[in-house]
Design a protein around this motif. Structure first.
Motif, PDB file in Angstrom:
ATOM      1  N   ASN A 216       0.827  -1.213   0.000  1.00  0.00           N
ATOM      2  CA  ASN A 216       0.000   0.000   0.000  1.00  0.00           C
ATOM      3  C   ASN A 216       0.859   1.260   0.000  1.00  0.00           C
ATOM      4  O   ASN A 216       0.494   2.271  -0.617  1.00  0.00           O
ATOM      5  CB  ASN A 216      -0.927   0.005   1.213  1.00  0.00           C
ATOM      6  CG  ASN A 216      -2.028  -1.037   1.102  1.00  0.00           C
ATOM      7  OD1 ASN A 216      -2.435  -1.402   0.006  1.00  0.00           O
ATOM      8  ND2 ASN A 216      -2.497  -1.531   2.247  1.00  0.00           N
ATOM      9  N   ASP A 217       2.010   1.174   0.671  1.00  0.00           N
ATOM     10  CA  ASP A 217       2.914   2.325   0.698  1.00  0.00           C
ATOM     11  C   ASP A 217       3.502   2.591  -0.679  1.00  0.00           C
ATOM     12  O   ASP A 217       3.647   3.754  -1.087  1.00  0.00           O
ATOM     13  CB  ASP A 217       4.041   2.083   1.707  1.00  0.00           C
ATOM     14  CG  ASP A 217       4.910   3.312   1.904  1.00  0.00           C
ATOM     15  OD1 ASP A 217       4.468   4.242   2.597  1.00  0.00           O
ATOM     16  OD2 ASP A 217       6.025   3.348   1.339  1.00  0.00           O
ATOM     17  N   VAL A 218       3.834   1.528  -1.414  1.00  0.00           N
ATOM     18  CA  VAL A 218       4.341   1.688  -2.778  1.00  0.00           C
ATOM     19  C   VAL A 218       3.312   2.413  -3.639  1.00  0.00           C
ATOM     20  O   VAL A 218       3.634   3.388  -4.345  1.00  0.00           O
ATOM     21  CB  VAL A 218       4.678   0.318  -3.411  1.00  0.00           C
ATOM     22  CG1 VAL A 218       4.987   0.494  -4.897  1.00  0.00           C
ATOM     23  CG2 VAL A 218       5.860  -0.320  -2.720  1.00  0.00           C
ATOM     24  N   LEU A 219       2.074   1.952  -3.576  1.00  0.00           N
ATOM     25  CA  LEU A 219       1.010   2.574  -4.370  1.00  0.00           C
ATOM     26  C   LEU A 219       0.815   4.035  -3.986  1.00  0.00           C
ATOM     27  O   LEU A 219       0.647   4.912  -4.855  1.00  0.00           O
ATOM     28  CB  LEU A 219      -0.293   1.805  -4.190  1.00  0.00           C
ATOM     29  CG  LEU A 219      -0.307   0.349  -4.679  1.00  0.00           C
ATOM     30  CD1 LEU A 219      -1.669  -0.279  -4.429  1.00  0.00           C
ATOM     31  CD2 LEU A 219       0.062   0.262  -6.147  1.00  0.00           C
ATOM     32  N   GLU A 223       1.620   7.379  -6.355  1.00  0.00           N
ATOM     33  CA  GLU A 223       0.541   8.317  -6.667  1.00  0.00           C
ATOM     34  C   GLU A 223       0.794   9.712  -6.118  1.00  0.00           C
ATOM     35  O   GLU A 223       0.527  10.711  -6.804  1.00  0.00           O
ATOM     36  CB  GLU A 223      -0.781   7.776  -6.112  1.00  0.00           C
ATOM     37  CG  GLU A 223      -1.985   8.654  -6.446  1.00  0.00           C
ATOM     38  CD  GLU A 223      -3.288   8.065  -5.945  1.00  0.00           C
ATOM     39  OE1 GLU A 223      -4.333   8.742  -6.071  1.00  0.00           O
ATOM     40  OE2 GLU A 223      -3.269   6.931  -5.412  1.00  0.00           O
ATOM     41  N   ASN A 224       1.336   9.782  -4.905  1.00  0.00           N
ATOM     42  CA  ASN A 224       1.420  11.084  -4.226  1.00  0.00           C
ATOM     43  C   ASN A 224       2.831  11.611  -3.994  1.00  0.00           C
ATOM     44  O   ASN A 224       2.995  12.745  -3.555  1.00  0.00           O
ATOM     45  CB  ASN A 224       0.703  10.994  -2.864  1.00  0.00           C
ATOM     46  CG  ASN A 224      -0.750  10.593  -3.008  1.00  0.00           C
ATOM     47  OD1 ASN A 224      -1.494  11.208  -3.765  1.00  0.00           O
ATOM     48  ND2 ASN A 224      -1.156   9.548  -2.284  1.00  0.00           N
ATOM     49  N   THR A 226       5.686  10.787  -6.314  1.00  0.00           N
ATOM     50  CA  THR A 226       6.381  10.160  -7.443  1.00  0.00           C
ATOM     51  C   THR A 226       7.805  10.677  -7.614  1.00  0.00           C
ATOM     52  O   THR A 226       8.757   9.896  -7.722  1.00  0.00           O
ATOM     53  CB  THR A 226       5.611  10.394  -8.754  1.00  0.00           C
ATOM     54  OG1 THR A 226       4.251  10.008  -8.566  1.00  0.00           O
ATOM     55  CG2 THR A 226       6.223   9.593  -9.887  1.00  0.00           C
ATOM     56  N   PHE A 227       7.968  11.989  -7.633  1.00  0.00           N
ATOM     57  CA  PHE A 227       9.289  12.571  -7.889  1.00  0.00           C
ATOM     58  C   PHE A 227      10.292  12.137  -6.830  1.00  0.00           C
ATOM     59  O   PHE A 227      11.412  11.720  -7.157  1.00  0.00           O
ATOM     60  CB  PHE A 227       9.203  14.096  -7.920  1.00  0.00           C
ATOM     61  CG  PHE A 227      10.543  14.761  -8.082  1.00  0.00           C
ATOM     62  CD1 PHE A 227      11.130  14.864  -9.337  1.00  0.00           C
ATOM     63  CD2 PHE A 227      11.233  15.254  -6.978  1.00  0.00           C
ATOM     64  CE1 PHE A 227      12.382  15.462  -9.490  1.00  0.00           C
ATOM     65  CE2 PHE A 227      12.478  15.843  -7.122  1.00  0.00           C
ATOM     66  CZ  PHE A 227      13.060  15.953  -8.384  1.00  0.00           C
ATOM     67  N   ASN A 228       9.903  12.236  -5.562  1.00  0.00           N
ATOM     68  CA  ASN A 228      10.826  11.872  -4.485  1.00  0.00           C
ATOM     69  C   ASN A 228      11.128  10.377  -4.470  1.00  0.00           C
ATOM     70  O   ASN A 228      12.237   9.966  -4.109  1.00  0.00           O
ATOM     71  CB  ASN A 228      10.249  12.296  -3.135  1.00  0.00           C
ATOM     72  CG  ASN A 228      10.278  13.806  -2.939  1.00  0.00           C
ATOM     73  OD1 ASN A 228      11.262  14.465  -3.266  1.00  0.00           O
ATOM     74  ND2 ASN A 228       9.186  14.358  -2.441  1.00  0.00           N
ATOM     75  N   LEU A 229      10.147   9.553  -4.859  1.00  0.00           N
ATOM     76  CA  LEU A 229      10.383   8.111  -4.918  1.00  0.00           C
ATOM     77  C   LEU A 229      11.413   7.794  -5.999  1.00  0.00           C
ATOM     78  O   LEU A 229      12.343   7.008  -5.768  1.00  0.00           O
ATOM     79  CB  LEU A 229       9.071   7.377  -5.205  1.00  0.00           C
ATOM     80  CG  LEU A 229       9.141   5.846  -5.222  1.00  0.00           C
ATOM     81  CD1 LEU A 229       9.500   5.311  -3.845  1.00  0.00           C
ATOM     82  CD2 LEU A 229       7.822   5.247  -5.697  1.00  0.00           C
ATOM     83  N   VAL A 230      11.260   8.403  -7.171  1.00  0.00           N
ATOM     84  CA  VAL A 230      12.214   8.187  -8.268  1.00  0.00           C
ATOM     85  C   VAL A 230      13.588   8.740  -7.894  1.00  0.00           C
ATOM     86  O   VAL A 230      14.616   8.093  -8.133  1.00  0.00           O
ATOM     87  CB  VAL A 230      11.709   8.850  -9.566  1.00  0.00           C
ATOM     88  CG1 VAL A 230      12.780   8.777 -10.662  1.00  0.00           C
ATOM     89  CG2 VAL A 230      10.421   8.180 -10.040  1.00  0.00           C
TER      90      VAL A 230
END
Length: 352
Positions: A216-219, A223-224, A226-230
């Motif tokens: 759920n954290d990945v999703l 979604e919210n 994206t930039f920081n995850l990448v």
């Protein structure tokens, strides 16, 4: 891994004896890896060149230091190199049994390193037609047995913790490292694992809840955030591609030797530059050799794929030093050997 590293407990050994015995186990797999690198390279190069390149594996700091630690990396490296050796035997002899051995080892490797799941599945899918055509072959018993071991592990985890899975390490690694770093970036903070509230929360959960929370954290992050995850992912890949050996970094001078700090600093710097140089060469050489030999040399393609697979997989974690990347060092040596064979074709016949 408990079967390999924990078997001394069956003979009444204590923790100290376990550690000493495991040094010899790691030493065996470390040296055996170099032997099979030589065997693989000897198909492309003469014995002298193959020996020189395979011997370089013994001067790579990451795997050498790992001999003295209770880690699975050297054992895992050996089994992947062994799988590539059997894959090469399959293409040089055209006997299916060697392909069955290769795929069996890759499936078994999931039990050593759960991160090998996708790697093994990619190989099984790629060779699926051959597996179907030869499903009655005696050698397929090894393939079936390896899957039975994996299924037994999954069943055991379900019985004890609730989920039919090999391990929860992938969920734990994502949530505590990549996910935590992305969250910290969003909040303008720097990730500190010693003070990570996400980690404290995650480890308060039951095991069967961890996978759901991580998924759920990945999703949510996709979604919210994206930039920081990448950005966190790219930062992790860069960190794992440039860092030195953490075991060296955290080593302690228990005997108060005057030369200890100098030696420690020197070998740590060597490990750092080995990581940087080998990762750089490995990435571009893997891409080039896949492009050039995709149809003509599946062994080199497999080695190249493993290098790229490991580099991209390393983005899920951080602060691991060279631990992620020294796993593919032996395969970069094989790729270098292949490149040398192309640039300086030998007059000697290839070894079969």
């Amino acid at each position: 891994m408990a079967l390999i590293q924990g078997f001394p407990f069956l003979f009444g050994c204590g923790k100290n004896e376990l550690f000493i015995i495991n040094i010899f186990i790691n030493l065996f797999f470390w040296i055996a890896t170099s032997v099979f690198i030589f065997k693989i390279l000897n198909v492309y190069l003469n014995k002298k060149k193959a020996f020189l390149i395979s011997s370089m594996n013994l001067v790579l700091i990451g795997s050498a230091i790992c001999v003295f630690d209770l880690l699975a990396e050297n054992i895992y490296i050996f089994f992947i190199v062994l799988a590539i050796f059997f894959l090469q035997k399959h293409y040089t002899t055209y006997q299916f049994k060697y392909l069955a051995f290769c795929l069996s080892i890759l499936v078994f490797s999931m039990l050593i390193k759960p991160g090998s799941k996708l790697l093994a599945l990619c190989f099984v899918i790629f060779y699926f037609r051959q597996l179907i055509r030869n499903y009655k072959q005696k050698s397929m018993s090894f393939f079936y047995a390896s899957w039975m071991l994996v299924m037994f592990q999954c069943y055991s985890v379900k019985q004890h913790y609730g989920d039919f899975t090999i391990s929860y390490i992938d969920s734990i690694t994502y949530y505590n490292y990549l996910g935590s770093k992305a969250s910290c970036l969003k909040e303008g903070k720097e990730l500190d694992q010693s003070q990570n509230p996400r980690g404290e929360y995650f480890f308060s959960l039951k095991y069967d809840e961890m996978g759901k929370v991580a998924f759920n954290d990945v999703l949510n992050q996709i979604e919210n955030n994206t930039f920081n995850l990448v950005y966190a992912y790219m930062s992790d890949v860069y960190d794992n591609s440039t860092a030195g050996n953490t075991a060296l970094y955290y080593s302690v001078n228990l005997k108060s030797n005057s030369y200890f700090e100098s030696f420690k600093a020197f070998f740590f710097k060597v490990s750092k530059w080995q990581n940087r140089i080998i990762t750089f060469i490995g990435f571009f050489l893997a891409v080039f050799l896949i492009y050039k030999f995709f149809r003509s040399d599946k062994v080199i393609v497999a080695c190249s794929f493993f290098v790229l697979y490991t580099i991209f997989l390393s983005g899920i974690s951080c602060s691991q030093g060279d631990r992620f990347h020294f796993v593919f060092y032996p395969f970069v040596l094989i790729l270098v050997g292949k490149l040398i064979s192309v640039l300086t074709p030998s007059s000697e016949p290839l070894q079969k």
